[in-house]
Design an enzyme around this catalytic site. Structure first.
Site, PDB file in Angstrom:
ATOM      1  N   GLY A 136       3.951   9.849   6.878  1.00  0.00           N
ATOM      2  CA  GLY A 136       3.485  10.965   7.118  1.00  0.00           C
ATOM      3  C   GLY A 136       2.445  11.498   6.427  1.00  0.00           C
ATOM      4  N   ALA A 137       1.281  11.950   7.071  1.00  0.00           N
ATOM      5  CA  ALA A 137       0.064  12.214   6.462  1.00  0.00           C
ATOM      6  C   ALA A 137      -0.011  13.004   5.042  1.00  0.00           C
ATOM      7  CB  ALA A 137      -1.036  12.839   7.343  1.00  0.00           C
ATOM      8  N   ARG A 176      -3.468   2.944   3.380  1.00  0.00           N
ATOM      9  CA  ARG A 176      -2.961   3.274   4.550  1.00  0.00           C
ATOM     10  C   ARG A 176      -4.579   3.840   5.185  1.00  0.00           C
ATOM     11  NH1 ARG A 176       2.315   5.323   6.973  1.00  0.00           N
ATOM     12  NH2 ARG A 176       1.401   4.348   9.158  1.00  0.00           N
ATOM     13  N   GLN A 217      10.442   6.540  13.931  1.00  0.00           N
ATOM     14  CA  GLN A 217      10.402   7.528  13.344  1.00  0.00           C
ATOM     15  C   GLN A 217      11.109   8.668  13.815  1.00  0.00           C
ATOM     16  OE1 GLN A 217       7.674   5.745  13.657  1.00  0.00           O
ATOM     17  NE2 GLN A 217       6.222   5.831  12.125  1.00  0.00           N
ATOM     18  N   ASP A 227      -2.500  12.653  12.389  1.00  0.00           N
ATOM     19  CA  ASP A 227      -2.879  11.921  10.766  1.00  0.00           C
ATOM     20  C   ASP A 227      -4.410  12.178  10.390  1.00  0.00           C
ATOM     21  OD1 ASP A 227      -0.600  10.389  12.236  1.00  0.00           O
ATOM     22  OD2 ASP A 227      -0.547   9.974  10.049  1.00  0.00           O
TER      23      ASP A 227
END
Ligand code: MRU
Length: 368
Positions: free
Chosen positions: A56-57, A93, A206, A247
């Site tokens: 999760g960002a 990421r 998710q 994101d």
């Protein structure tokens, strides 16, 4: 201990009894097991981000900040260690821009140190501020997004507002409250009837493993659906509103989010259903304009598609579900063009999905 309400869903904190350890919820084990995972070095932080122990960002950004704090504990050459850690974290990421934002913020604080002995306190202060701000930002998103749900609820004379969401943009994706879920939690706490359609969100699930779990823990009515169901529900008037997270959103409001978000936006547009994206300003990439051309899209391990993992007789197992040697592509994100987004819910208010809309709320970014 399992959290009892939205207030208790904090995902990352410094161990109060041992300041050399950062603790996180191990998201790989949910929904079957709520357990705490310990980060004891910055490399633990990199692995936690890469392997999606945290994801999760906003939470990726917070984890990067705390990883730099862990790097500062290095006794011999802390500043060099912080810079090595920063470079590795930036590679961990590619799509969520909060990662770069958090690393740059901690490094800016590091630059103010007059001696090595300041570094521990400075990096800790910055990591704590990033986390505290994230909670405040998500609350702001919740307050502004609540208005949308209230309006629909009033139009429906109090009948449940059906909200579709994709992936997990919940408490677990942030430090607390979530982005897409914050308005839902605020509405639920206010006694407004809501019901959430939870996209399973293949291949990491998710939705089924994280969003459904946290909605259940918060007693929010919800129903799990496979990813391809949304369009059908929209055609049959069963979705009032779509809210997703993101994101990375460009300054022109193109939205990168979990793979499949674009298809939901297309279906919502075709059915005249409002499609909102909830985002903290930390997720806006002010340096990019065209999301399709400029946002790097992460490709992940084919095993995420070729195996299915779960619990059997109390033991976690993974089983292969496709023929050996089947070629696989596993894109983790897609980009929804701004024209398909009804509006953006930020901590400063709701705006149109456009550069003008974003700059109206964040005028200090005009010159960037
Ligand atoms: O691959 P993930 O699980 O890190 O992807 C997360 C998402 O796509 C979320 O929707 C996004 O980060 C927004 S979270 C507030």
């Amino acid at each position: 201990m399992l959290p009892e309400s939205a207030e208790d869903f904090r995902t990352i904190w410094l161990n109060p009894d041992d300041h050399s350890v950062v603790q996180v919820i191990d998201q790989r084990k949910l929904p079957h097991d709520y357990s705490i995972h310990e980060l004891r070095s910055w490399t633990d932080g990199v692995v936690a981000i890469t392997e999606m122990t945290v994801r999760g960002a906003p939470l990726i950004g917070a984890t990067a900040a705390w990883s730099l704090y862990l790097a500062s504990l290095h006794g011999i050459a802390p500043e060099a260690e912080i810079r090595t850690a920063a470079a590795a974290l930036l590679e961990s990421r590619p799509t969520a821009v909060n990662l770069r934002w958090a690393v740059e913020r901690v490094l800016a604080r590091v630059d103010t140190a007059s001696q090595d002995s300041d570094l521990v306190a400075l990096t800790r202060l910055e990591a704590e501020s990033i986390c505290d701000e994230d909670i405040a930002i998500c609350r702001g998103i919740g307050e502004h997004g609540l208005r949308l749900i209230e309006e629909i609820s009033a139009r429906k004379n109090g009948a449940p507002v059906n909200i579709l969401t994709h992936c997990n943009a919940g408490s677990l994706a942030t430090v607390n409250w979530g982005t897409a879920t914050a308005p839902i939690y605020f509405a639920h706490q206010k006694g407004i009837a809501v019901h959430v359609w939870v996209d399973e969100t293949r291949p990491r699930n998710q939705g089924s493993q994280l969003t459904a779990w946290e909605l259940a823990a918060n007693h929010v009515p919800h129903t799990l659906i496979v990813d391809n169901t949304g369009g059908h529900l929209m055609q049959h008037d069963k979705v009032d509103l779509v809210i997703t997270g993101t994101d990375r959103t460009t300054r022109c409001a193109d939205v990168a989010n979990k793979i499949g978000t674009y298809l939901k936006a297309l279906a919502a547009t075709d059915n005249n259903i409002p499609f909102y994206v909830a985002l903290p300003s930390t997720t806006i990439d002010w340096n990019s304009r065209d999301g399709i051309l400029e946002i790097p899209i992460e490709e992940r391990d084919p095993l995420e598609l070729t195996e299915t993992c779960g619990i059997s007789n109390g033991k976690s197992i993974c089983v292969r579900t496709v023929a050996p040697d089947t070629p696989v592509s596993n894109y983790a994100f897609d980009v929804t063009p701004a024209r398909l987004v009804t509006g953006l819910i930020t901590e400063r208010g709701i705006c149109s999905a456009s550069e003008a809309g974003l700059l109206g709320l964040f005028p200090e970014m005009r010159e960037i």
